[in-house]
Scaffold this active site. Structure first.
Site, mmCIF file in Angstrom:
data_model
loop_
_atom_site.group_PDB
_atom_site.id
_atom_site.type_symbol
_atom_site.label_atom_id
_atom_site.label_comp_id
_atom_site.label_asym_id
_atom_site.label_seq_id
_atom_site.Cartn_x
_atom_site.Cartn_y
_atom_site.Cartn_z
ATOM 1 N N THR A 1 0.768 -1.061 0.121
ATOM 2 C CA THR A 1 0.024 0.073 0.107
ATOM 3 C C THR A 1 0.874 1.241 -0.098
ATOM 4 O OG1 THR A 1 -1.800 -1.167 1.343
ATOM 5 C CG2 THR A 1 -1.783 1.376 1.020
ATOM 6 N N LYS B 1 -7.210 1.874 -2.771
ATOM 7 C CA LYS B 1 -6.501 1.374 -1.703
ATOM 8 C C LYS B 1 -6.704 2.497 -0.777
ATOM 9 C CE LYS B 1 -4.837 -1.390 1.353
ATOM 10 N NZ LYS B 1 -5.672 -2.218 2.199
ATOM 11 N N LYS C 1 -0.088 5.412 8.206
ATOM 12 C CA LYS C 1 0.722 5.828 6.805
ATOM 13 C C LYS C 1 -0.387 5.866 5.875
ATOM 14 C CE LYS C 1 1.793 2.221 4.799
ATOM 15 N NZ LYS C 1 1.002 1.261 3.814
HETATM 16 N N1 LIG Z 1 -1.521 -6.324 7.484
HETATM 17 C C1 LIG Z 1 -2.469 -5.855 6.844
HETATM 18 O O1 LIG Z 1 -3.711 -5.990 7.394
HETATM 19 C C2 LIG Z 1 -2.421 -5.348 5.628
HETATM 20 C C3 LIG Z 1 -1.277 -4.830 5.247
HETATM 21 N N2 LIG Z 1 -1.358 -4.168 3.918
HETATM 22 C C4 LIG Z 1 -0.170 -3.663 3.541
HETATM 23 O O2 LIG Z 1 0.832 -4.586 2.964
HETATM 24 C C5 LIG Z 1 2.141 -4.066 3.343
HETATM 25 C C6 LIG Z 1 2.671 -5.157 4.258
HETATM 26 O O3 LIG Z 1 1.981 -5.105 5.375
HETATM 27 P P1 LIG Z 1 2.302 -6.003 6.551
HETATM 28 O O4 LIG Z 1 2.936 -7.325 6.165
HETATM 29 O O5 LIG Z 1 1.045 -5.939 7.700
HETATM 30 O O6 LIG Z 1 3.727 -5.228 7.107
HETATM 31 P P2 LIG Z 1 4.808 -5.981 8.263
HETATM 32 O O7 LIG Z 1 5.152 -4.637 8.922
HETATM 33 O O8 LIG Z 1 4.183 -7.126 8.972
HETATM 34 O O9 LIG Z 1 6.053 -6.387 7.145
HETATM 35 C C7 LIG Z 1 6.627 -5.300 6.394
HETATM 36 C C8 LIG Z 1 7.734 -5.893 5.331
HETATM 37 O O10 LIG Z 1 8.154 -5.033 4.751
HETATM 38 C C9 LIG Z 1 9.858 -4.908 4.872
HETATM 39 N N3 LIG Z 1 10.389 -3.656 5.059
HETATM 40 C C10 LIG Z 1 10.087 -2.722 5.773
HETATM 41 N N4 LIG Z 1 11.042 -1.705 5.389
HETATM 42 C C11 LIG Z 1 11.642 -2.143 4.556
HETATM 43 C C12 LIG Z 1 12.863 -1.644 3.739
HETATM 44 N N5 LIG Z 1 13.422 -0.491 4.106
HETATM 45 N N6 LIG Z 1 13.472 -2.369 3.074
HETATM 46 C C13 LIG Z 1 12.994 -3.769 2.416
HETATM 47 N N7 LIG Z 1 11.851 -4.306 3.109
HETATM 48 C C14 LIG Z 1 11.412 -3.624 4.208
HETATM 49 C C15 LIG Z 1 9.756 -5.742 6.164
HETATM 50 O O11 LIG Z 1 11.047 -6.243 6.328
HETATM 51 P P3 LIG Z 1 11.766 -6.861 7.747
HETATM 52 O O12 LIG Z 1 10.770 -8.406 7.914
HETATM 53 O O13 LIG Z 1 13.039 -7.094 7.496
HETATM 54 O O14 LIG Z 1 11.291 -5.883 8.906
HETATM 55 C C16 LIG Z 1 8.425 -6.901 5.938
HETATM 56 O O15 LIG Z 1 9.117 -7.891 5.223
HETATM 57 C C17 LIG Z 1 2.067 -2.613 3.720
HETATM 58 O O16 LIG Z 1 2.219 -1.783 2.738
HETATM 59 C C18 LIG Z 1 0.511 -2.527 4.444
HETATM 60 O O17 LIG Z 1 -0.052 -1.231 4.364
HETATM 61 C C19 LIG Z 1 -2.464 -4.159 2.948
HETATM 62 C C20 LIG Z 1 -3.428 -4.938 3.382
HETATM 63 C C21 LIG Z 1 -3.577 -5.342 4.829
HETATM 64 O O1 LIG Z 2 -4.305 -2.615 4.658
HETATM 65 C C1 LIG Z 2 -5.034 -3.201 5.520
HETATM 66 C C2 LIG Z 2 -6.543 -3.225 5.699
HETATM 67 C C3 LIG Z 2 -6.739 -4.274 6.483
HETATM 68 C C4 LIG Z 2 -8.332 -4.954 6.150
HETATM 69 O O2 LIG Z 2 -8.475 -4.755 4.777
HETATM 70 O O3 LIG Z 2 -8.627 -5.569 6.995
#
Ligand SMILES: NC(=O)C1=CN([C@@H]2O[C@H](COP(=O)(O)OP(=O)(O)OC[C@H]3O[C@@H](n4cnc5c(N)ncnc54)[C@H](OP(=O)(O)O)[C@@H]3O)[C@@H](O)[C@H]2O)C=CC1
Ligand SMILES: O=CCCC(=O)O
Length: 293
Positions: free
Chosen positions: A95, A170, A238
């Site tokens: 996102t 989104k 964010k």
């Molecule tokens: N969780 C949710 O319900 C949802 C999340 N999203 C979106 O999906 C994306 C991931 O979310 P989520 O999985 O929850 O987040 P997490 O915080 O669990 O994971 C973030 C990921 O990004 C990596 N990362 C962070 N900073 C860097 C960097 N500088 N360089 C390389 N890799 C990096 C992390 O690596 P490391 O493990 O090394 O920290 C990790 O793999 C986000 O954009 C979020 O907004 C979308 C829908 C739903």
């Molecule tokens: O970006 C995260 C959204 C979480 C959700 O859709 O439930």
């Protein structure tokens, strides 16, 4: 079908595991490489860098925390751009804002590659269950190529046209969701501070016109003070920030979203950023009424 997968956080780990379970050959990379081991145990192979993954796979998916991470993985040393090229596709499901998507798209296309933005709606459990809603935009041919993977990852995919439309859709969805979470939190706080049973409020809400899966899922956990992160609060803030910026660009007044963003920022300042986004209740409760000592 062989797919690269960059980013094994809450979402990426679940999505990559889903692809493996459905017979995809998956090569994974994560900034913290040790996180790859859980996927190796499921049958994934590891790429030492994003560039190594892109070199090996025709299609590579990214699921990264924010615009800074998405740009870093593409533009930094050993990044995607070092190996992207003709016949290869890069699909960023993070996102981010439209400007970030556009910057990545231009760079990928300049090197002969194809780019698709495909952020998702749905959290950890829909990711585990392959029930995400995929909001794609960009290269239509790449979208068509990715349909087998999207059919495993989600229950519905939209192709929304030009680059930026997926990112914007989104952000609008998550702006609404973050504002709804604030409304639920204020409602629970008002009920609690006016002598009502908050659980009864949840029961009433779930029978009426505004019943929804988020209230049904997050309401009880809020009342238990349980904030295991499915969607980290820092990512919701964010998204509020990026959505408000989109509003600025389009001269759209969004006072509800702006106030909601303030609550999420306050929560981050109190160290709640790594908890679930429903932890914003702790800020709103704290600003509550008469029974606050
Ligand atoms: N969780 C949710 O319900 C949802 C999340 N999203 C979106 O999906 C994306 C991931 O979310 P989520 O999985 O929850 O987040 P997490 O915080 O669990 O994971 C973030 C990921 O990004 C990596 N990362 C962070 N900073 C860097 C960097 N500088 N360089 C390389 N890799 C990096 C992390 O690596 P490391 O493990 O090394 O920290 C990790 O793999 C986000 O954009 C979020 O907004 C979308 C829908 C739903
Ligand atoms: O970006 C995260 C959204 C979480 C959700 O859709 O439930």
């Amino acid at each position: 079908m062989e797919v690269g997968f960059l980013g094994l956080g809450i979402m990426g780990k679940a999505m990559a595991a889903n692809l493996i379970r459905h017979g995809f050959r998956v090569t994974v990379w994560n900034r913290t490489l040790s996180k790859c081991q859980e996927l190796v145990a499921l049958g994934a192979t590891v790429g030492e860098t994003p560039a190594a993954v892109v070199a090996k796979c025709r299609y590579t998916i990214a699921m990264l925390s924010d615009p800074s991470a998405a740009l870093s993985v593409v533009f930094d040393k050993d990044g995607v751009l070092e190996q992207i090229g003709d016949g290869k596709g890069y699909v960023d499901m993070s996102t981010v804002d439209a400007a970030t998507s556009s910057k990545i798209s231009e760079a990928v296309k300049q090197r002969g590659g194809a780019f698709l933005e495909a952020p998702v709606s749905g959290s950890k459990k829909p990711a585990e269950d392959g029930q995400l809603v995929i909001l794609a935009a960009g290269d239509k041919a790449l979208y068509d190529d990715m349909v087998p993977a999207f059919d495993v990852l989600g229950k519905k995919s939209f192709f929304l046209g030009e680059i930026g439309n997926g990112a914007k859709m989104k952000l609008v969805v998550n702006m609404i969701m973050g504002s709804m979470m604030n409304a639920l939190s204020e409602g629970l706080s008002l009920a609690d501070n006016s002598g009502l049973n908050p659980q009864t409020l949840l029961d009433v809400l779930d029978l009426g016109a505004i019943a929804n899966p988020m209230f049904r899922l997050k309401g009880p956990s809020i009342l238990k003070g349980s904030y295991n992160p499915a969607f980290p609060l820092k990512h919701q803030q964010k998204d509020m920030r990026l959505a408000l910026s989109l509003g600025d660009e389009n001269a759209v007044a969004m006072p509800v979203a702006a106030a909601s963003n303030e609550a999420f920022k306050k929560a981050r300042s109190l160290g709640l950023g790594d908890l679930d986004f429903s932890a914003v209740y702790e800020v709103i409760k704290g600003a509550g009424g008469s029974n606050q000592a």
